[in-house]
Design a protein around this motif. Sequence first.
Motif, PDB file in Angstrom:
ATOM      1  N   GLY A  50       0.818  -1.216   0.000  1.00  0.00           N
ATOM      2  CA  GLY A  50       0.000   0.000   0.000  1.00  0.00           C
ATOM      3  C   GLY A  50       0.847   1.260   0.000  1.00  0.00           C
ATOM      4  N   GLY A  51       0.151   2.358  -0.238  1.00  0.00           N
ATOM      5  CA  GLY A  51       0.818   3.627  -0.467  1.00  0.00           C
ATOM      6  C   GLY A  51       1.518   4.213   0.753  1.00  0.00           C
ATOM      7  N   VAL A  52       0.960   3.998   1.950  1.00  0.00           N
ATOM      8  CA  VAL A  52       1.531   4.638   3.138  1.00  0.00           C
ATOM      9  C   VAL A  52       2.922   4.063   3.415  1.00  0.00           C
ATOM     10  CG1 VAL A  52       1.186   5.137   5.578  1.00  0.00           C
ATOM     11  CG2 VAL A  52      -0.791   4.970   4.065  1.00  0.00           C
ATOM     12  N   SER A 232      -2.252  -2.612  -8.728  1.00  0.00           N
ATOM     13  CA  SER A 232      -3.026  -2.279  -7.527  1.00  0.00           C
ATOM     14  C   SER A 232      -3.150  -3.475  -6.626  1.00  0.00           C
ATOM     15  CB  SER A 232      -4.461  -1.879  -7.890  1.00  0.00           C
ATOM     16  OG  SER A 232      -4.536  -0.539  -8.238  1.00  0.00           O
ATOM     17  N   ARG A 233      -3.268  -3.229  -5.325  1.00  0.00           N
ATOM     18  CA  ARG A 233      -3.670  -4.315  -4.437  1.00  0.00           C
ATOM     19  C   ARG A 233      -4.974  -4.898  -4.977  1.00  0.00           C
ATOM     20  NH1 ARG A 233      -5.859  -2.478  -0.414  1.00  0.00           N
ATOM     21  NH2 ARG A 233      -5.766  -0.273  -0.869  1.00  0.00           N
ATOM     22  N   PHE A 234      -5.200  -6.206  -4.721  1.00  0.00           N
ATOM     23  CA  PHE A 234      -6.470  -6.779  -5.175  1.00  0.00           C
ATOM     24  C   PHE A 234      -7.566  -6.370  -4.191  1.00  0.00           C
ATOM     25  CE2 PHE A 234      -3.422  -9.173  -7.607  1.00  0.00           C
ATOM     26  CZ  PHE A 234      -3.989  -9.077  -8.859  1.00  0.00           C
ATOM     27  N   LEU A 237     -12.289  -1.809  -4.385  1.00  0.00           N
ATOM     28  CA  LEU A 237     -12.336  -0.373  -4.686  1.00  0.00           C
ATOM     29  C   LEU A 237     -11.402   0.003  -5.837  1.00  0.00           C
ATOM     30  CD1 LEU A 237     -12.618   1.263  -1.139  1.00  0.00           C
ATOM     31  CD2 LEU A 237     -14.429   0.803  -2.783  1.00  0.00           C
ATOM     32  N   LYS A 238     -10.516  -0.911  -6.212  1.00  0.00           N
ATOM     33  CA  LYS A 238      -9.655  -0.658  -7.389  1.00  0.00           C
ATOM     34  C   LYS A 238     -10.340  -1.182  -8.659  1.00  0.00           C
ATOM     35  CE  LYS A 238      -6.226   0.619  -4.596  1.00  0.00           C
ATOM     36  NZ  LYS A 238      -5.722   1.980  -4.473  1.00  0.00           N
ATOM     37  N   ASP A 239     -11.500  -1.771  -8.498  1.00  0.00           N
ATOM     38  CA  ASP A 239     -12.361  -2.245  -9.587  1.00  0.00           C
ATOM     39  C   ASP A 239     -11.662  -3.105 -10.654  1.00  0.00           C
ATOM     40  OD1 ASP A 239     -14.804  -2.614 -10.805  1.00  0.00           O
ATOM     41  OD2 ASP A 239     -14.732  -0.733 -11.941  1.00  0.00           O
ATOM     42  N   GLY A 262      -0.707  -7.148  -8.967  1.00  0.00           N
ATOM     43  CA  GLY A 262      -0.949  -6.663  -7.618  1.00  0.00           C
ATOM     44  C   GLY A 262      -0.505  -7.648  -6.583  1.00  0.00           C
ATOM     45  N   GLY A 263      -0.533  -7.174  -5.363  1.00  0.00           N
ATOM     46  CA  GLY A 263      -0.159  -8.040  -4.259  1.00  0.00           C
ATOM     47  C   GLY A 263      -1.165  -7.869  -3.158  1.00  0.00           C
ATOM     48  N   THR A 264      -0.734  -8.230  -1.982  1.00  0.00           N
ATOM     49  CA  THR A 264      -1.608  -8.107  -0.832  1.00  0.00           C
ATOM     50  C   THR A 264      -0.881  -7.232   0.178  1.00  0.00           C
ATOM     51  OG1 THR A 264      -0.618 -10.116   0.012  1.00  0.00           O
ATOM     52  CG2 THR A 264      -2.672 -10.370  -1.175  1.00  0.00           C
ATOM     53  N   GLY A 321      -3.630   7.935  -4.663  1.00  0.00           N
ATOM     54  CA  GLY A 321      -3.399   7.133  -5.877  1.00  0.00           C
ATOM     55  C   GLY A 321      -1.973   7.284  -6.368  1.00  0.00           C
ATOM     56  N   LEU A 322      -1.039   6.726  -5.599  1.00  0.00           N
ATOM     57  CA  LEU A 322       0.386   6.859  -5.950  1.00  0.00           C
ATOM     58  C   LEU A 322       0.719   6.258  -7.304  1.00  0.00           C
ATOM     59  CD1 LEU A 322       2.425   5.919  -2.754  1.00  0.00           C
ATOM     60  CD2 LEU A 322       2.247   8.141  -3.870  1.00  0.00           C
ATOM     61  N   THR A 323      -0.035   5.217  -7.676  1.00  0.00           N
ATOM     62  CA  THR A 323       0.278   4.546  -8.945  1.00  0.00           C
ATOM     63  C   THR A 323       0.166   5.512 -10.135  1.00  0.00           C
ATOM     64  OG1 THR A 323      -1.988   3.803  -9.007  1.00  0.00           O
ATOM     65  CG2 THR A 323      -0.366   2.205  -8.233  1.00  0.00           C
ATOM     66  N   SER A 325       1.054   8.835 -10.119  1.00  0.00           N
ATOM     67  CA  SER A 325       2.319   9.582 -10.225  1.00  0.00           C
ATOM     68  C   SER A 325       3.442   8.676 -10.717  1.00  0.00           C
ATOM     69  CB  SER A 325       2.706  10.202  -8.882  1.00  0.00           C
ATOM     70  OG  SER A 325       2.032  11.429  -8.715  1.00  0.00           O
ATOM     71  N   GLU A 326       3.408   7.412 -10.265  1.00  0.00           N
ATOM     72  CA  GLU A 326       4.434   6.468 -10.729  1.00  0.00           C
ATOM     73  C   GLU A 326       4.365   6.305 -12.251  1.00  0.00           C
ATOM     74  OE1 GLU A 326       4.229   3.868  -6.577  1.00  0.00           O
ATOM     75  OE2 GLU A 326       3.525   2.965  -8.440  1.00  0.00           O
ATOM     76  N   ALA A 327       3.149   6.179 -12.766  1.00  0.00           N
ATOM     77  CA  ALA A 327       2.977   5.997 -14.216  1.00  0.00           C
ATOM     78  C   ALA A 327       3.388   7.262 -14.965  1.00  0.00           C
ATOM     79  CB  ALA A 327       1.522   5.657 -14.522  1.00  0.00           C
TER      80      ALA A 327
HETATM   81  N1  UDP Z   1       2.117  -1.654  -5.155  1.00  0.00           N
HETATM   82  C1  UDP Z   1       3.149  -2.580  -5.126  1.00  0.00           C
HETATM   83  N2  UDP Z   1       2.864  -3.867  -5.408  1.00  0.00           N
HETATM   84  C2  UDP Z   1       1.619  -4.261  -5.718  1.00  0.00           C
HETATM   85  C3  UDP Z   1       0.559  -3.319  -5.749  1.00  0.00           C
HETATM   86  C4  UDP Z   1       0.852  -2.005  -5.463  1.00  0.00           C
HETATM   87  O1  UDP Z   1       4.306  -2.247  -4.853  1.00  0.00           O
HETATM   88  O2  UDP Z   1       1.437  -5.449  -5.941  1.00  0.00           O
HETATM   89  C5  UDP Z   1       2.448  -0.265  -4.841  1.00  0.00           C
HETATM   90  C6  UDP Z   1       2.156   0.721  -5.951  1.00  0.00           C
HETATM   91  O3  UDP Z   1       3.205   0.705  -6.893  1.00  0.00           O
HETATM   92  C7  UDP Z   1       2.056   2.008  -5.139  1.00  0.00           C
HETATM   93  C8  UDP Z   1       1.403   1.537  -3.844  1.00  0.00           C
HETATM   94  O4  UDP Z   1       1.675   0.139  -3.743  1.00  0.00           O
HETATM   95  O5  UDP Z   1       3.338   2.490  -4.847  1.00  0.00           O
HETATM   96  C9  UDP Z   1      -0.103   1.732  -3.881  1.00  0.00           C
HETATM   97  O6  UDP Z   1      -0.397   3.046  -3.535  1.00  0.00           O
HETATM   98  P1  UDP Z   1      -1.743   3.726  -3.994  1.00  0.00           P
HETATM   99  O7  UDP Z   1      -1.785   5.079  -3.366  1.00  0.00           O
HETATM  100  O8  UDP Z   1      -1.861   3.690  -5.479  1.00  0.00           O
HETATM  101  O9  UDP Z   1      -2.905   2.784  -3.431  1.00  0.00           O
HETATM  102  P2  UDP Z   1      -3.221   2.131  -1.986  1.00  0.00           P
HETATM  103  O10 UDP Z   1      -2.744   0.710  -2.092  1.00  0.00           O
HETATM  104  O11 UDP Z   1      -2.502   2.906  -0.947  1.00  0.00           O
HETATM  105  O12 UDP Z   1      -4.707   2.202  -1.906  1.00  0.00           O
END
Ligand code: UDP
Length: 415
Positions: A50-52, A232-234, A237-239, A262-264, A321-323, A325-327
């Motif tokens: 997650g982003g934090v 995105s995490r599965f 809300l990420k639809d 994605g991961g968990t 939505g860090l993803t 800015s990453e993109a």
């Molecule tokens: N992310 C990751 N691996 C994954 C899925 C997400 O490293 O399998 C990272 C993604 O690149 C981003 C962060 O987790 O840096 C997700 O932050 P975002 O604010 O987009 O969403 P959040 O998960 O906090 O709702």
Amino acid sequence: MQNEIHLQSRTRLQDYEPIVGRSCLEELRILSEKFSGKVIQIINSTSIGGGVAEILEHMVPLLNQLGVDVRWNVINGSDEFFEVTKKFHNALHGKRERILTRDFDLFSEVTERNLKEMSFYGDILFVHDPQPVGLIAKKKEIGRKWLWRCHIDVSSPDKKVWSFLRRFIVDYDAAVFSAPNFAQQLPIRQFLVTPSIDPLSDKNKELDSGTIDAVLAKYGLISDKPMITQVSRFDRLKDPLGVIEAFEMVKKNIDCQLVLAGGTATDDPESEEVLEEVRKRAEENPDVHVLLVPPESDVDINALQQAATVIIQKSLKEGFGLTISEALWKAKPVVASAVGGIPLQVKNKFTGLLCYTVEGAAYALKQLLSNPEYASQLGQNGKEHVKQNFLITGHLKNYLLMFLALDQMSEVVHF
Ligand code: UDP
């Protein structure tokens, strides 16, 4: 120290100079000197996923390099506790959730346990998100400055959950939100600070084509057709199912493939279930690749983003939505829902395309896939926008200014 996260610095402060300029780093150094002898204690609920966690992992070592004594602690929580806080998270985003009295009781029990087990040693206690918010009870005993950082869009929260949490929040000295439209009326001081990405991290640095190809091969992907990617995490809300639906509409006109990577997260118990749903839905379509990416696979995520033709983020609700800015930092054209902090990053038709529905997402994807020049221009604009607004160096400056304001709130300010 119990539950303290220790991080190695992977980048040096001076490495940022070619990107952000010398004066930006000088400002950080001058501000950091004001914290000599002070300890800033960060508390959140997970160090992975997650982003934090993503932000803290890069921010804490850089602040330490600047000479600021920042330490990061994680609370202890059971699976049941994280199920409750996930329901809170969804409810704060406005999703309907059945939250029972025993859920609130469990939240309070875990808070009590952490209050007993943890050490509170910071001059400033910087508490992130709802999970540890109740630790503010310690303030009555020890005083100090307490700051609550909210990463969630709480503009239309479930009233029951918000009023439960609000009782804790109002005891903080200040609250921090990512954008004005995320915030709530509160009787305490509020700061607005947008999150950021680290341009030199494994997640965002430039990769050579050999590394990208090796990652694609590892996940069984072939770059023989345009690739639409959502990272995105599965999480519902990420639809992810909406992404597959939009992809299928695009696929009727343009041959392409979809990557859902994605991961968990340790504080997100729902993800296994969602992953199963997505896998089931994807079974019917060989061009949909569902990738379970292990934690701490930053180079893999980076390579998947860099290999994408278009990046999609079709969230139903979103924090910052860090993803995005990453993109954009990778100059990728982006299609993203106009929710949470996404419109701060995607300026429609300038740094990407915003969408509101599955059909809208499909239409925007088609537009970008069939017009590479336009797509590339949006990506370039996006990169510049991130450079100006969402890099870690600017974020550090805002946090240091905020700590300074907080530290001196009831004192004479000496600049
Ligand atoms: N992310 C990751 N691996 C994954 C899925 C997400 O490293 O399998 C990272 C993604 O690149 C981003 C962060 O987790 O840096 C997700 O932050 P975002 O604010 O987009 O969403 P959040 O998960 O906090 O709702």
